[in-house]
Each structure stands twice: as structure tokens, then as C-alpha cells.
Enzyme design. Structure first.
Site, PDB file in Angstrom:
ATOM      1  N   LYS A 207      34.868  35.740  37.066  1.00 39.04           N
ATOM      2  CA  LYS A 207      34.235  36.350  38.232  1.00 39.04           C
ATOM      3  C   LYS A 207      33.242  37.446  37.822  1.00 39.04           C
ATOM      4  O   LYS A 207      32.097  37.488  38.279  1.00 39.04           O
ATOM      5  CB  LYS A 207      35.329  36.917  39.144  1.00 39.04           C
ATOM      6  N   PHE A 252      18.022  32.359  41.584  1.00 40.88           N
ATOM      7  CA  PHE A 252      18.170  33.784  41.261  1.00 40.88           C
ATOM      8  C   PHE A 252      17.067  34.292  40.346  1.00 40.88           C
ATOM      9  O   PHE A 252      17.291  35.096  39.459  1.00 40.88           O
ATOM     10  CB  PHE A 252      19.571  34.069  40.688  1.00 40.88           C
ATOM     11  N   CYS A 263      28.836  43.282  45.903  1.00 38.84           N
ATOM     12  CA  CYS A 263      29.410  42.702  44.679  1.00 38.84           C
ATOM     13  C   CYS A 263      28.705  43.115  43.394  1.00 38.84           C
ATOM     14  O   CYS A 263      29.327  43.687  42.504  1.00 38.84           O
ATOM     15  CB  CYS A 263      29.417  41.185  44.783  1.00 38.84           C
TER      16      CYS A 263
END
Ligand code: UDX
Length: 436
Positions: A207, A252, A263
Site C-alpha cells: 500500500k 499519473f 492519502c
């Protein structure tokens, strides 16, 4: 299968509603009684496209319910998700695990049958081990496993991301944990969404590594944009040119005012802390964090330049279009607009603003800014119009009206949503990011 979701914030609510939509029985639990009451009345605590309809239909189908009572909510649940907040701890940037630990203890004390406890909150490596220890220390007689299952939901596109994920990552240490998680995600498995099983610590790191990599990609293209402006190149073409290489990928790579949100800023900082704790520095991420932070004020200075420099800007008016850190959300966390408004305010520029969803949360963060009812009210008598967030409704502004209302036809487009030749042909002085 019965699923309990502890924490009915952004991640918990979206995940809970989507699991219910898959056909599971889901109870969303939150200790905030007002939030639960509002959910009973069909009022969403956050803005996320499609969420209200999804909640409504699953409540009506009897698959989704809400409670403040954890013991009741987790009763007989095969999987208990922990989806509470892990904010940056004041002072050191570490993820604050107070809520996660509290929930772990309460879950352990109230287990009524065997269950898999799943951390969905973004938590530093090793948190699963600690959650397991806390639950074991409660002396529960029931079999349990602790699993890591990070979320990869983008605000504004969260439901789509949940239902059609690039991948599902599950960090489980034993067969029991794996088996229950396979059942939880069976509907997606049948859709052929890839499921990656790893160790729990690996999953926790995936993550952070994923978000740090994406933050790096954005920061890289932002620096390329600055270079483009100096050498007379076009960053959108550079992004296209490198993005067509499959090893790099096209996503991105949109240059802009710097990343914000709930985040990337928080997770990159937490990763730096973990790296420091384990004496394994991540220099690239350190540079990304610093570069992104300074970029936000630099964007404010870019607006001052468009006003003729800091001296000339004093007393002039800037209209900010878009305040949230990205479109389709009301989230203002670490939004570049905050630093931009501050930089302008510090230079004596009057600031007006409009955002379709974010003004309520933005107002206390920028008390000097005049919040307006629509974009044109903000633009009225402005010396510069600044596109900060690429909401769809700013893509098709009535440029004739903008010229009429604004004192000067100056447009600073921090999201590159207009074509330079077009707006210049309409009489604007135009500046964007990484394009001349
Ligand atoms: C992110 C991750 O994408 C998601 O997987 C994770 O689990 C949570 O964090 P989110 O913060 O909702 O999601 O937004 P995202 O769309 O990733 O954008 C983050 C920031 O980066 C925004 O400020 C956005 O404007 C900026 N960004 C994104 C760019 O400047 N350029 C891009 O090309 C992409």
C-alpha cells in the site's frame, strides 16, 4: 456471508456498500452516533458520486445496516474489517494507530464466534502483528486470524475502483485467513479481478510503496513541466511520449499544482518514518515530499507573476476556480489551493473563489477568501482567473462572459485544461503548467 465494517468513514462506507451490493450481509459500525443517525436517514457523511444510491438500494434490500454498537454489529460476522482513520500523528508524521488499536481490543473482547479481522485502514508495516497481539491478549476463546487488505480507492471514483479493481491484495499468514478472504471477494474473483496473496507485512508495505510510487510519478512530471517551461517544450507531449512506453505507462503523468488529498501526503510521510525506524532510508521519497510541498507555494508565485510580479500584485484580485485537491470530492485535505490562497493573501492579493462541492470545508481553512455562488461571481472584476482544480464545469467556461466580467483577461490554468492557442486567440493572456 456476514461482514462487519468498523468505521463508517470514506473507506468503510464505500467498502461496506460495495460488499453489500455483492450480496453479502453488511453491518457498518461507527461510534459517531450522529453519523449513524444520518445514515439511517439516507444522508451520506461524505460526497462520493453514486454512493447514496448504492447505500439506499442495499438498505432497501436488507443487506446493509448501521449501528453504533460494536458488540452487536460484529456478532456472527465471518469477516470484521477495521476501516477507521489513521491520521498523521502531530509532530512526527507517523500514522496514528490509536483508533486501530482501540477497535482491535474491543473486537477481541466481543468476539462471539470465529472470525477473520481485516485491516483495511492504511497502516504501517507490523500493525497486523500488533493487532493480533492485542486480540490475543483479550483472552478470547474463539479462533481468529488477522489479515491485511489495503484499499486502493480514488476519491470520486471509489465505487468503480472497488468493483473493478486492478488487483486485490491480501496479506494473510494462514489458510483460515486466506479462505475467508477468498469468500469475501468471490464475486470479484468470478469477474477475474486478480487477487494477490502475500505475507501480511508485504501487503502492508504494498500500500505504501504503491502510493509513494504514484506520488513520485506525479512529482517527476511536475519537475519535467518546470523544465519544459525553461527550454520551450510541451509537458503534455513529453508525458505522452514517455507514457507510450509500456514500462512507464501513461497514467499519473498529468502535471499540475502538486498532489494533495488524504492519502499521498500522509502515506509518503508515514513511509519515511518507517524507513527511518528501520534505518533504511528512502531518499527518493524524501525528495518527493519536499518537492511537492514547495511546489504548492510556487504555484501561488506563478499567479503573482501573471499579475506582473509581487509588487504589482498588491491590492489586485485573483479568482480561484476549484479548491478541492481534485474534482468530484469535497475533500480539502492538503489541497494545493490552501497554499496558493495563502501565498496570494501574504502578497496582499484579494482572493475570491468558487468550488462546486468544497467551499464549506474550505472556508475555515482560508478565512480571508471570499466564497462565491458560481464561477462568474468569483471572476467579477478579477485581475487574474486561476484554474486550480479541473472540475468539468470549468472546462467549458463561457470565455466571452469571463472577458466581460474580469478586469483583465488573464488566465492561469494550473491543470492544463485549455489549449493555449484557443484561449490566446480569444484575447487572453494565458499561462499553464509546462507549456509555453
Ligand atoms: C489516491 C490513490 O490513487 C488511491 O489508490 C489510494 O488508495 C488513495 O490515494 P486519491 O487521493 O483519491 O487516491 O486521488 P488521486 O486521483 O490518486 O489523486 C491524488 C492527487 O494527485 C490529486 O491532488 C491529483 O490532482 C494529483 N494528481 C494525480 C496529479 O497531479 N497528476 C496526476 O497525473 C494524477
Amino acid at each position: 456471508m456476514k461482514i462487519a465494517m468498523v468505521g463508517s468513514g470514506y473507506v468503510g462506507l464505500v467498502s461496506g456498500a460495495c460488499f453489500a451490493d455483492f450480496g453479502h450481509d453488511v453491518v457498518c459500525i461507527d461510534k459517531d452516533a450522529r453519523k449513524i443517525e444520518a445514515l439511517h436517514d439516507g444522508v451520506m457523511p461524505i460526497y462520493e458520486p453514486g454512493l447514496d444510491g448504492l447505500v439506499e438500494s442495499n438498505v432497501a434490500a436488507g443487506r446493509l445496516s448501521f449501528t453504533t454498537n460494536l458488540a452487536e454489529g460484529i456478532e456472527d460476522a465471518a469477516a470484521i474489517f477495521i476501516a477507521v482513520g489513521t491520521p498523521s500523528r502531530r509532530g512526527d508524521g507517523h500514522a496514528d494507530l490509536t483508533f486501530v488499536h482501540e477497535v482491535a481490543r474491543e473486537v477481541g473482547e466481543n468476539l462471539s464466534s470465529e472470525a477473520v479481522i481485516v485491516t483495511k485502514s492504511t497502516v504501517p508495516v507490523g500493525t497486523g502483528d500488533e493487532v493480533e497481539r492485542i486480540i490475543r491478549d483479550t483472552g478470547t476463546p474463539h479462533r481468529f486470524a488477522v489479515v491485511s487488505n489495503p484499499e486502493f480507492l480514488r476519491e470520486g471514483a471509489a465505487i468503480g475502483d472497488f468493483k473493478r479493481p486492478d488487483r486485490i491484495v491480501i496479506g494473510a499468514e494462514d489458510e483460515f485467513g486466506q479462505e475467508v478472504m477468498r469468500e469475501v471477494y468471490r464475486p470479484l474473483y468470478l469477474n477475474e479481478s486478480p487477487i494477490l496473496f502475500t505475507s501480511r507485512r508485504t501487503s502492508e508495505l504494498i500500500k505504501y510503496a504503491g502510493n509513494a510510487f504514484l506520488a513520485t510519478k506525479i512529482t517527476f512530471i511536475n519537475e519535467m513541466a518546470d523544465l519544459c517551461e525553461k527550454v520551450g517544450a510541451n509537458v503534455q507531449d513529453v508525458a505522452r511520449g514517455i507514457g507510450m512506453d509500456n514500462r512507464i505507462g501513461a497514467k499519473f503523468l498529468n502535471a499540475g499544482p502538486g498532489y494533495g488529498g488524504s492519502c499521498f501526503p500522509k502515506d509518503t510521510l508515514a513511509l519515511l518514518k518507517t524507513a527511518e525506524d528501520y534505518d533504511s532510508p528512502t531518499r527518493i521519497v524524501e525528495a518527493v515530499v519536499k518537492t511537492n510541498e514547495s511546489r504548492k507555494r510556487a504555484m501561488g508565485r506563478k499567479v503573482l507573476d501573471a499579475l506582473g510580479g509581487a509588487e504589482a500584485a498588491r491590492g489586485k484580485k485573483a479568482a480561484l476556480l476549484g479548491l478541492t485537491f481534485k474534482p468530484n470530492t469535497d475533500d480539502m485535505r492538503d489541497s494545493p489551493s490552501i497554499a496558493i490562497a495563502q501565498t496570494l493573501g501574504d502578497a496582499g492579493v484579494k482572493v475570491s473563489a468558487f468550488d462546486p462541492e468544497g467551499m464549506e470545508l474550505a472556508a475555515p481553512l482560508m478565512p480571508e477568501v471570499d466564497m462565491c455562488a458560481d464561477p462568474y461571481a468569483a471572476i467579477d472584476s478579477a485581475d487574474v482567473v486561476v484554474i486550480v482544480t479541473e472540475w468539468d464545469e470549468f472546462r467549458a467556461l463561457d470565455l466571452g462572459r469571463v472577458i466581460e466580467l474580469a478586469k483583465q483577461p488573464v488566465l492561469v490554468d494550473l491543470r492544463n485544461i485549455y489549449t493555449p492557442e484557443d484561449v490566446r486567440a480569444r484575447g487572453f493572456t494565458y499561462a499553464s503548467v509546462g507549456r509555453v
